[in-house]
Structures are given as structure tokens and as C-alpha cells.
Design an enzyme around this catalytic site. Structure first.
Site, PDB file in Angstrom:
ATOM      1  N   ASP A   1      39.707  35.670  45.567  1.00  6.96           N
ATOM      2  CA  ASP A   1      41.073  35.435  46.018  1.00  6.96           C
ATOM      3  C   ASP A   1      41.484  33.994  45.754  1.00  6.96           C
ATOM      4  O   ASP A   1      40.656  33.144  45.403  1.00  6.96           O
ATOM      5  CB  ASP A   1      41.297  35.929  47.445  1.00  6.96           C
ATOM      6  CG  ASP A   1      40.534  35.151  48.475  1.00  6.96           C
ATOM      7  OD1 ASP A   1      40.617  33.917  48.462  1.00  6.96           O
ATOM      8  OD2 ASP A   1      39.857  35.774  49.315  1.00  6.96           O
TER       9      ASP A   1
HETATM   10  N1  URA Z   1      35.622  37.721  50.120  1.00  2.00           N
HETATM   11  C1  URA Z   1      36.772  37.053  50.326  1.00  2.00           C
HETATM   12  O1  URA Z   1      37.242  36.970  51.441  1.00  2.00           O
HETATM   13  N2  URA Z   1      37.380  36.478  49.284  1.00  2.00           N
HETATM   14  C2  URA Z   1      36.887  36.519  48.026  1.00  2.00           C
HETATM   15  O2  URA Z   1      37.482  35.978  47.109  1.00  2.00           O
HETATM   16  C3  URA Z   1      35.677  37.213  47.832  1.00  2.00           C
HETATM   17  C4  URA Z   1      35.077  37.809  48.894  1.00  2.00           C
END
Ligand code: URA
Length: 242
Positions: A103
């Protein structure tokens, strides 16, 4: 036979106009010799073309690359509001596809490849490739949090996660190992235990480690690392016993 600038363009190396500049600057070699004419004809099946010393295009077979993704960019081919991870790829790698996603605010290990089967294997829930994250969070991890992760966290919306490993490192710092990739999974798992995350970095995937690769940088995986990715499989017992 094909024009050099067309070959570079099809290999995803910058725009046609930029390619002319790159060639005229002497950064492209054909069979080890610097060339300066974008219109030069090459034999794409037989000639080896390099840009800044890296082999370009179809003369390469499978490529698996890792990036240490910076925070603030999205894992997407393009985005109207934010920078994308593709903008951090050196030009000769811009045809590769990201494997899964991190993310926007998450840093760390993001794989790219031109091998669709390998990408599918790595993101398929069937294989449940393990991913390891370093997190900084509010609150303190205790035994009940560790047990909840091991049993399978229940997120605030009722979603039940696969068993995962939670390891306390120090006050407000932990390691999380998961075998699935739900939306914002690690943040939501820790939030479900009242430990909102302030910083998250993926440090390993399928036995391949980010190591000391600087943020924003990329490197190709070794054959040994690729072999490890091709053989990993989901093993719930490993997560339950940790
Ligand atoms: N978990 C998350 O919260 N974000 C990521 O990018 C990957 C795993």
C-alpha cells in the site's frame, strides 16, 4: 532486422524521443560497441543490445527484480494523483509487472517480473507464500496478541485471517509473518488488537530478503533466490508452531 530506436521502444526503454537522446549520448551498445545512430538496423534475434551496461529487451529471458519501495507511491501502472512504483524502475525494466502490491505508505520489498507463471504462483492463496514485515505501532504487544495472531486474527469487519506469527522486538516494534495478502492486512491485524501501525516495511517474501538494498533502489534476484521463490509453499504448521 529492425531499427535500434524501435527495438528499444518496444523493449519499454523510455519514449521514442528520449531514446534518440540516450543513443546519441553513447549509452547504448550493440554487441559491446557504443552506437550513436538511433536509425541503425540491428538483428534483434542475434545482436546483444545494452543500455548503461544492462542487456535490453528480448535478448533477456526471465527477469525477477526486487525494489525497496519508498513510502508515498502506489503499486499501479499509472495513477492520476500519486507517483507510481513504475517511476522508480530503471528504463530497461519498465515492461516488468509488480508481483502483488504494497500500500501507498508501506515501504520495502516489492518484486517485479516478466514471468506470469511465477507472479501467479507468488500471489495465489493456494501457495500462500510467506511475507515478513517489520512494524512500528502504538501500545505494547502481549501474549494475548501473539496467541490471537497464531489462532487467526479476526479483523474489525469480521474477516478471519489465516494463522500468522507475531514477534515482539522492543517497545512499539514487532515482526509479523503472514501467508496471505488481504487489503492492508498487517495494518488491520495490528489495529484489531488496538495497536495502530505508524510505520510498515516488508523485509522478506518467500525466503528472499530485502537486506540492505537502499530505499528506491532495485536489484535483480540471483538464480538461487528465484529457485527459492519457485519452490515455496504454504505450510500452516510452520506458522502455528512459531
Ligand atoms: N499489509 C499492509 O497493511 N500493507 C501492505 O502494504 C502489506 C501488508
Amino acid at each position: 532486422m529492425q531499427r535500434l530506436d524501435r527495438f528499444l521502444s518496444e523493449a519499454g526503454v523510455e519514449s521514442r524521443r528520449k531514446i534518440k537522446e540516450v543513443v546519441r549520448a553513447g549509452r547504448v551498445c550493440v554487441n559491446g560497441n557504443a552506437v550513436f545512430a538511433p536509425e541503425m538496423k540491428i538483428d534483434e534475434a542475434a545482436d546483444t543490445v545494452t543500455l548503461d551496461g544492462e542487456i535490453v529487451g528480448r535478448s533477456r529471458g526471465r527477469i525477477v527484480l526486487m525494489m525497496n519501495k519508498p513510502a508515498g507511491c502506489v503499486t499501479a501502472a499509472q495513477d492520476k494523483d500519486f507517483k507510481t512504483v513504475m517511476e522508480y524502475l530503471p528504463p530497461q525494466y519498465r515492461k516488468l509487472m509488480p508481483v502483488g502490491r504494497l500500500d501507498k505508505e508501506t515501504e520495502g520489498l516489492l518484486l517485479f517480473t516478466n514471468d506470469g507463471d511465477l507472479a501467479h504462483r507468488l500471489i495465489s492463496p493456494k501457495h500462500g507464500v510467506e511475507k515478513t514485515y517489520y512494524a512500528e505501532h502504538a501500545g505494547e504487544i502481549d501474549e494475548t496478541d501473539i496467541a490471537a495472531f497464531s489462532a487467526g486474527c479476526v479483523l474489525r469487519d469480521g474477516t478471519v485471517c489465516r494463522p500468522a506469527v507475531l514477534e515482539k522486538l522492543a517497545a512499539g516494534k514487532c515482526i509479523v509473518r503472514v501467508c496471505e495478502g488481504k487489503y492492508h492486512q498487517v495494518r488491520r491485524m495490528l489495529a484489531s488488537r488496538g495497536k495502530p501501525v505508524s510505520y510498515l516495511r516488508r523485509i522478506a517474501e518467500g525466503g528472499v530478503e530485502l537486506g540492505d538494498l537502499p530505499v528506491c533502489m532495485t536489484r535483480e534476484l540471483t538464480e538461487t533466490e528465484i529457485a527459492a521463490l519457485e519452490s515455496v509453499d504454504f505450510d500452516e504448521k510452520v506458522l502455528r508452531n512459531n
